[in-house]
Design a protein around this motif. Sequence first.
Motif, PDB file in Angstrom:
ATOM      1  N   ILE A   1     -92.293  73.621  28.213  1.00 19.52           N
ATOM      2  CA  ILE A   1     -92.637  72.323  28.530  1.00 19.52           C
ATOM      3  C   ILE A   1     -92.564  72.152  30.016  1.00 19.52           C
ATOM      4  CG2 ILE A   1     -90.505  71.323  28.230  1.00 19.52           C
ATOM      5  CD1 ILE A   1     -91.586  68.642  27.555  1.00 19.52           C
ATOM      6  N   ASN A   2     -93.474  71.764  30.873  1.00 15.57           N
ATOM      7  CA  ASN A   2     -93.473  71.428  32.185  1.00 15.57           C
ATOM      8  C   ASN A   2     -93.994  69.872  32.178  1.00 15.57           C
ATOM      9  OD1 ASN A   2     -94.014  70.678  34.826  1.00 15.57           O
ATOM     10  ND2 ASN A   2     -95.408  72.534  35.132  1.00 15.57           N
ATOM     11  N   PRO A   3     -92.668  69.132  32.099  1.00 16.61           N
ATOM     12  CA  PRO A   3     -92.578  67.751  32.144  1.00 16.61           C
ATOM     13  C   PRO A   3     -93.308  66.994  33.189  1.00 16.61           C
ATOM     14  CG  PRO A   3     -90.380  68.653  31.914  1.00 16.61           C
ATOM     15  CD  PRO A   3     -91.175  69.609  32.270  1.00 16.61           C
ATOM     16  N   GLY A   4     -93.382  67.741  34.456  1.00 10.38           N
ATOM     17  CA  GLY A   4     -94.052  67.026  35.697  1.00 10.38           C
ATOM     18  C   GLY A   4     -92.698  65.965  36.107  1.00 10.38           C
ATOM     19  N   ALA A   5     -93.442  64.995  36.775  1.00 12.66           N
ATOM     20  CA  ALA A   5     -92.321  63.941  37.220  1.00 12.66           C
ATOM     21  C   ALA A   5     -91.544  63.366  36.419  1.00 12.66           C
ATOM     22  CB  ALA A   5     -93.258  62.912  37.886  1.00 12.66           C
ATOM     23  N   LEU A   6     -91.850  63.649  35.166  1.00 14.14           N
ATOM     24  CA  LEU A   6     -91.063  63.076  34.046  1.00 14.14           C
ATOM     25  C   LEU A   6     -89.627  63.852  33.909  1.00 14.14           C
ATOM     26  CD1 LEU A   6     -93.495  62.470  31.075  1.00 14.14           C
ATOM     27  CD2 LEU A   6     -92.282  60.605  32.574  1.00 14.14           C
ATOM     28  N   THR A   7     -89.676  65.140  34.364  1.00 10.17           N
ATOM     29  CA  THR A   7     -88.286  65.656  34.475  1.00 10.17           C
ATOM     30  C   THR A   7     -87.402  64.741  35.132  1.00 10.17           C
ATOM     31  OG1 THR A   7     -89.790  67.779  34.917  1.00 10.17           O
ATOM     32  CG2 THR A   7     -87.526  67.742  35.812  1.00 10.17           C
ATOM     33  N   HIS A   8     -87.489  64.182  36.244  1.00  9.80           N
ATOM     34  CA  HIS A   8     -86.299  63.583  37.126  1.00  9.80           C
ATOM     35  C   HIS A   8     -85.961  62.122  36.638  1.00  9.80           C
ATOM     36  CE1 HIS A   8     -88.195  66.758  39.478  1.00  9.80           C
ATOM     37  NE2 HIS A   8     -89.324  66.372  39.325  1.00  9.80           N
ATOM     38  N   TYR A   9     -86.744  61.803  35.464  1.00 11.68           N
ATOM     39  CA  TYR A   9     -86.036  60.416  35.083  1.00 11.68           C
ATOM     40  C   TYR A   9     -86.293  59.953  33.746  1.00 11.68           C
ATOM     41  CZ  TYR A   9     -90.945  58.938  35.265  1.00 11.68           C
ATOM     42  OH  TYR A   9     -92.477  58.958  34.891  1.00 11.68           O
ATOM     43  N   SER A  10     -87.085  60.800  32.833  1.00 11.70           N
ATOM     44  CA  SER A  10     -87.177  60.666  31.427  1.00 11.70           C
ATOM     45  C   SER A  10     -86.143  60.843  30.265  1.00 11.70           C
ATOM     46  CB  SER A  10     -88.476  60.980  30.922  1.00 11.70           C
ATOM     47  OG  SER A  10     -88.886  60.844  29.711  1.00 11.70           O
ATOM     48  N   TYR A  11     -85.297  59.833  30.373  1.00 10.66           N
ATOM     49  CA  TYR A  11     -84.320  60.079  29.256  1.00 10.66           C
ATOM     50  C   TYR A  11     -84.684  59.940  27.873  1.00 10.66           C
ATOM     51  CZ  TYR A  11     -81.291  60.014  33.086  1.00 10.66           C
ATOM     52  OH  TYR A  11     -80.391  60.006  34.380  1.00 10.66           O
ATOM     53  N   ALA A  12     -85.864  59.462  27.603  1.00 10.88           N
ATOM     54  CA  ALA A  12     -86.635  59.536  26.370  1.00 10.88           C
ATOM     55  C   ALA A  12     -87.120  60.835  26.020  1.00 10.88           C
ATOM     56  CB  ALA A  12     -87.620  58.437  26.327  1.00 10.88           C
ATOM     57  N   LEU A  13     -87.834  61.463  26.973  1.00  8.85           N
ATOM     58  CA  LEU A  13     -88.099  62.868  26.833  1.00  8.85           C
ATOM     59  C   LEU A  13     -86.945  63.798  26.456  1.00  8.85           C
ATOM     60  CD1 LEU A  13     -90.738  64.687  26.498  1.00  8.85           C
ATOM     61  CD2 LEU A  13     -90.610  65.178  29.150  1.00  8.85           C
ATOM     62  N   ARG A  14     -86.112  63.562  27.184  1.00  7.94           N
ATOM     63  CA  ARG A  14     -84.858  64.437  27.078  1.00  7.94           C
ATOM     64  C   ARG A  14     -84.175  64.115  25.831  1.00  7.94           C
ATOM     65  NH1 ARG A  14     -79.628  64.413  26.151  1.00  7.94           N
ATOM     66  NH2 ARG A  14     -78.169  65.700  27.393  1.00  7.94           N
ATOM     67  N   ASP A  15     -84.088  62.999  25.242  1.00  3.68           N
ATOM     68  CA  ASP A  15     -83.695  62.707  23.849  1.00  3.68           C
ATOM     69  C   ASP A  15     -84.609  63.608  22.870  1.00  3.68           C
ATOM     70  OD1 ASP A  15     -81.719  61.321  24.828  1.00  3.68           O
ATOM     71  OD2 ASP A  15     -82.210  59.286  24.425  1.00  3.68           O
ATOM     72  N   ALA A  16     -85.737  63.662  22.977  1.00  3.72           N
ATOM     73  CA  ALA A  16     -86.865  64.009  22.111  1.00  3.72           C
ATOM     74  C   ALA A  16     -86.383  65.621  22.133  1.00  3.72           C
ATOM     75  CB  ALA A  16     -88.371  63.941  22.348  1.00  3.72           C
ATOM     76  N   ILE A  17     -86.383  66.441  22.964  1.00  7.49           N
ATOM     77  CA  ILE A  17     -85.961  67.793  23.136  1.00  7.49           C
ATOM     78  C   ILE A  17     -84.644  67.788  22.519  1.00  7.49           C
ATOM     79  CG2 ILE A  17     -85.550  69.636  24.548  1.00  7.49           C
ATOM     80  CD1 ILE A  17     -87.284  68.285  26.764  1.00  7.49           C
ATOM     81  N   SER A  18     -83.598  67.065  22.870  1.00  6.75           N
ATOM     82  CA  SER A  18     -82.381  67.421  22.239  1.00  6.75           C
ATOM     83  C   SER A  18     -82.357  66.982  20.615  1.00  6.75           C
ATOM     84  CB  SER A  18     -81.282  66.640  23.064  1.00  6.75           C
ATOM     85  OG  SER A  18     -81.275  65.242  22.684  1.00  6.75           O
ATOM     86  N   GLY A  19     -83.098  66.248  20.132  1.00  5.22           N
ATOM     87  CA  GLY A  19     -83.218  65.769  18.761  1.00  5.22           C
ATOM     88  C   GLY A  19     -83.935  66.528  17.859  1.00  5.22           C
ATOM     89  N   GLN A  20     -84.360  67.665  18.330  1.00  3.88           N
ATOM     90  CA  GLN A  20     -85.136  68.690  17.488  1.00  3.88           C
ATOM     91  C   GLN A  20     -84.334  70.041  17.671  1.00  3.88           C
ATOM     92  OE1 GLN A  20     -87.661  71.043  18.668  1.00  3.88           O
ATOM     93  NE2 GLN A  20     -86.333  70.739  20.415  1.00  3.88           N
ATOM     94  N   ASP A  21     -84.699  70.870  16.827  1.00  2.00           N
ATOM     95  CA  ASP A  21     -83.968  72.174  16.710  1.00  2.00           C
ATOM     96  C   ASP A  21     -84.703  73.292  17.270  1.00  2.00           C
ATOM     97  OD1 ASP A  21     -81.745  71.215  15.092  1.00  2.00           O
ATOM     98  OD2 ASP A  21     -82.639  71.597  13.387  1.00  2.00           O
ATOM     99  N   LEU A  22     -86.028  73.125  17.651  1.00  2.28           N
ATOM    100  CA  LEU A  22     -86.665  74.424  18.294  1.00  2.28           C
ATOM    101  C   LEU A  22     -86.270  74.662  19.630  1.00  2.28           C
ATOM    102  CD1 LEU A  22     -90.561  73.561  17.355  1.00  2.28           C
ATOM    103  CD2 LEU A  22     -88.790  74.970  16.099  1.00  2.28           C
ATOM    104  N   PRO A  23     -86.221  76.009  19.937  1.00  6.05           N
ATOM    105  CA  PRO A  23     -85.830  76.455  21.292  1.00  6.05           C
ATOM    106  C   PRO A  23     -86.787  75.972  22.247  1.00  6.05           C
ATOM    107  CG  PRO A  23     -86.537  78.440  20.357  1.00  6.05           C
ATOM    108  CD  PRO A  23     -86.496  77.298  19.206  1.00  6.05           C
ATOM    109  N   VAL A  24     -86.496  75.402  23.132  1.00  3.24           N
ATOM    110  CA  VAL A  24     -87.433  74.909  24.376  1.00  3.24           C
ATOM    111  C   VAL A  24     -86.977  75.417  25.893  1.00  3.24           C
ATOM    112  CG1 VAL A  24     -88.321  72.755  25.678  1.00  3.24           C
ATOM    113  CG2 VAL A  24     -87.478  72.725  23.213  1.00  3.24           C
ATOM    114  N   VAL A  25     -87.988  76.035  26.464  1.00  2.00           N
ATOM    115  CA  VAL A  25     -87.703  76.181  27.866  1.00  2.00           C
ATOM    116  C   VAL A  25     -88.846  75.351  28.875  1.00  2.00           C
ATOM    117  CG1 VAL A  25     -87.974  78.294  29.751  1.00  2.00           C
ATOM    118  CG2 VAL A  25     -87.203  78.919  27.350  1.00  2.00           C
ATOM    119  N   GLU A  26     -87.863  74.788  29.895  1.00  4.73           N
ATOM    120  CA  GLU A  26     -88.795  73.951  30.754  1.00  4.73           C
ATOM    121  C   GLU A  26     -89.063  74.926  32.028  1.00  4.73           C
ATOM    122  OE1 GLU A  26     -86.526  70.420  32.058  1.00  4.73           O
ATOM    123  OE2 GLU A  26     -87.056  71.092  34.291  1.00  4.73           O
TER     124      GLU A  26
END
Length: 145
Positions: free
Chosen positions: A72-97
């Motif tokens: 994932i390249n979240p773009g500007a969401l990287t810096h403020y999206s706690y909703a996106l953060r929670d979506a990533i942490s709420g699932q089991d797949l490995p993720v690389v930013e």
Amino acid sequence: MILVLNGPNLNLLGSREPAVYGRETLEDLENACESWGADLGVTVTCRQSNHEGNLIEWIHEAAGAGFRAIVINPGALTHYSYALRDAISGQDLPVVEVHISNVDARESFRHVSVTAGVCRGKISGLGFVGYRLAMEYLVEVSNQN
């Protein structure tokens, strides 16, 4: 299968700040990711959205759709999206930013990532190659499980 997600404004690659992001387009990036995936023996699906909710939905659906990992390249969401953060942490797949530019060498607000802490790792400043390196790592991790 690897899901590659690109966030806001990445649809403008090639024309947006070419001194920072280069002249290659999103289509060039997606073609490269698909080619690298083929070399690694995995199918790659690329998606881009300027809408936070779409990215969140795609993350929620990834495991059920058969994906084994997410880049994932979240773009500007990287810096403020706690909703996106929670979506990533709420699932089991490995993720690389991944970030095309070196965010730590840019404006100070780009130095903070609220999403990186729930990812396996973060690659920044290596251009499109960062996506390939992320995929290589994720294939390695998937083969260990």
